[in-house]
Each structure stands twice: as structure tokens, then as C-alpha cells.
Design an enzyme around this catalytic site. Structure first.
Site, PDB file in Angstrom:
ATOM      1  N   LYS A  83       0.871  -1.257  -0.162  1.00  0.00           N
ATOM      2  CA  LYS A  83       0.029   0.071  -0.103  1.00  0.00           C
ATOM      3  C   LYS A  83       0.842   1.241   0.141  1.00  0.00           C
ATOM      4  O   LYS A  83       1.634   1.265   1.014  1.00  0.00           O
ATOM      5  CB  LYS A  83      -0.826  -0.084   1.223  1.00  0.00           C
ATOM      6  CG  LYS A  83      -2.205   0.473   1.051  1.00  0.00           C
ATOM      7  CD  LYS A  83      -2.929   0.392   2.571  1.00  0.00           C
ATOM      8  CE  LYS A  83      -4.187   0.472   2.634  1.00  0.00           C
ATOM      9  NZ  LYS A  83      -4.744   0.591   4.017  1.00  0.00           N
TER      10      LYS A  83
HETATM   11  C1  E4P Z   1      -8.409   1.504   4.091  1.00  0.00           C
HETATM   12  O1  E4P Z   1      -7.534   0.909   3.703  1.00  0.00           O
HETATM   13  C2  E4P Z   1      -8.092   2.389   5.391  1.00  0.00           C
HETATM   14  O2  E4P Z   1      -7.197   1.396   6.253  1.00  0.00           O
HETATM   15  C3  E4P Z   1      -9.380   2.802   6.112  1.00  0.00           C
HETATM   16  O3  E4P Z   1     -10.486   2.181   5.470  1.00  0.00           O
HETATM   17  C4  E4P Z   1      -9.551   4.133   6.782  1.00  0.00           C
HETATM   18  O4  E4P Z   1     -10.633   4.148   7.211  1.00  0.00           O
HETATM   19  P1  E4P Z   1     -10.695   5.424   8.199  1.00  0.00           P
HETATM   20  O5  E4P Z   1     -11.387   6.590   7.740  1.00  0.00           O
HETATM   21  O6  E4P Z   1     -12.154   4.897   9.075  1.00  0.00           O
HETATM   22  O7  E4P Z   1      -9.687   5.421   9.075  1.00  0.00           O
END
Ligand code: E4P
Length: 221
Positions: free
Chosen positions: A83
Site C-alpha cells: 500500500k
Molecule cells: C483503508 O485501507 C483504510 O485502512 C481505512 O478504510 C481508513 O478508514 P478510516 O477513515 O475509518 O480511518
């Protein structure tokens, strides 16, 4: 539509994986910071529990650091997807890692143009954060509609991984639009299973069974 769990919590991962619900996992540094123990061990363990793609995030912000970390993360398991953040260096790393056969998830996507650029760079997944857009008064789900239309227009193979999901209606809307993946906090996946009529219906069935048994103590299913 594939379902990923958005957590680094091993207990939750095992619980939902045992129900056959999980096609993959997404993690990020914030999610890892909520768990006890060495994050390296946690990440390795997740790649062993889950057969599908496991997104593990780099923390470097420049190209060479992302490349180094991405390759190290990939050693945790063959199912690791690296990522990277939606930045110029992130796109460059996406291009290089993808060319070397390492799948990439470009994260922190907040506009259709960012998704388009990530797809052009060879991303396997783009992660639009819809909840965070909703939080600032924008329509997160509209972003998913735009990206779906753009990717379909040009037959991009990049998958739309809907992230920052806050509640079950987000999941229904993403599925109706035709998103490829939703990544869910455990609490949202838990809520998706529940309906008050299911609970009441089961209670009634069990109460009636008890009545039946009262007249016939030896009966069994
Ligand atoms: C996605 O890969 C992220 O880890 C996640 O969905 C972020 O979500 P949040 O806005 O609840 O932190």
C-alpha cells in the site's frame, strides 16, 4: 463483490475468516498502532491466516524508501499487496513495484483524477476513502460512481476498493454501484449480519420448541 476486513486485530480476522466471509485484509499504520505486540509479527501472522490479498502499508514518503519497504513487506507473504500513498513518489513506486510483479494498492484517494492516475500507474487497487469525505460534508459515494464510470469507459483492470466505510448502508450503496471490493471495520461486518426480525424470529422458534418439549420430554432434533 469482495469483502476485506479493515483491521490488524488477529482475533477479529480469525473470527470472520472462520465464517468464510473474508477475501482479504487491509491494514494501515493507525490500525497497527491499536494492537499489542510487534507489528512485524502481526503482519506476518495475518498473511498466514488469510489466503487472499493482504494490504500492508509503507511509511516512507520518498520513492527509494517506498521501494525498499515494499519489497521487505512482500517478503512477509506471497499474498502481500503493498500500500502506497497517493503522492508523486507513491505513483512512481506503484509503477516500479507493479512492473516487478508486486501488486500495489494506492491509498488515500479522494478524487476521480487521483484514481485515474493510480490506475495509469498500474495499481491493482485504488482505495477511495468515502467516510472521510462524508465527514467533511462531501458525498463519498459519488466518488465511487465517478471512478466506476471512468474505469469502465477505458476498461481499466484496477479494482475499486471502497475504504473508510462507516456503516452497512455504505456497503449496500457500494455494491449497487458495482465497486469491486469493500473493506470493512469489524463492527460494520458484525452489524451486516443482524436484523431485529431475525432475533425475534429465532426467540419465538426456540420458545415454541420448549413448549413442544414440555409435552414430550424425550424428543430430540
Ligand atoms: C483503508 O485501507 C483504510 O485502512 C481505512 O478504510 C481508513 O478508514 P478510516 O477513515 O475509518 O480511518
Amino acid at each position: 463483490m469482495k469483502i476485506f476486513l479493515d483491521t490488524a486485530n488477529l482475533e477479529s480476522i480469525k473470527k470472520f475468516n472462520d465464517m468464510g466471509l473474508l477475501d482479504g485484509i487491509t491494514t494501515n499504520p493507525s490500525l497497527l498502532s491499536k494492537e499489542k505486540g510487534n507489528p512485524k509479527n502481526t503482519m506476518e501472522e495475518i498473511t498466514k491466516i488469510i489466503k487472499g490479498d493482504v494490504s500492508l502499508e509503507v511509511v516512507s514518503t520518498e520513492y527509494s524508501g517506498m521501494m525498499e519497504e515494499g519489497k521487505r513487506l512482500r517478503e512477509y507473504g506471497d499474498n502481500v499487496v503493498v500500500k502506497v500513498p497517493m503522492t508523486p513518489d507513491g505513483l512512481k513506486a506503484c509503477k516500479s513495484l507493479s512492473s516487478e510483479g508486486i501488486p500495489v494498492n494506492v491509498t488515500l484517494i479522494f478524487s476521480p483524477n487521483q484514481a485515474l492516475l493510480a490506475a495509469k500507474s498500474g495499481a491493482k487497487y485504488v482505495s477511495p476513502f468515502i467516510g472521510r469525505l462524508d465527514d467533511i460534508g462531501q458525498d463519498g459515494m459519488h466518488l465511487i460512481e465517478d471512478i466506476r464510470e471512468i474505469f469502465d469507459n477505458y476498461d481499466f483492470e484496477t479494482e475499486i476498493l471502497v475504504a473508510s466505510i462507516r456503516h452497512p448502508i455504505h456497503v449496500v450503496d457500494a455494491a449497487k454501484i458495482g465497486a469491486d471490493v469493500v473493506t470493512l471495520p469489524p463492527v460494520v461486518l458484525e452489524k451486516m449480519m443482524q436484523h431485529p426480525l431475525t432475533k425475534i424470529g429465532l426467540e419465538n422458534f426456540l420458545a415454541d420448541w420448549e413448549k413442544l418439549k414440555a409435552g414430550n420430554p424425550d424428543i430430540k432434533i
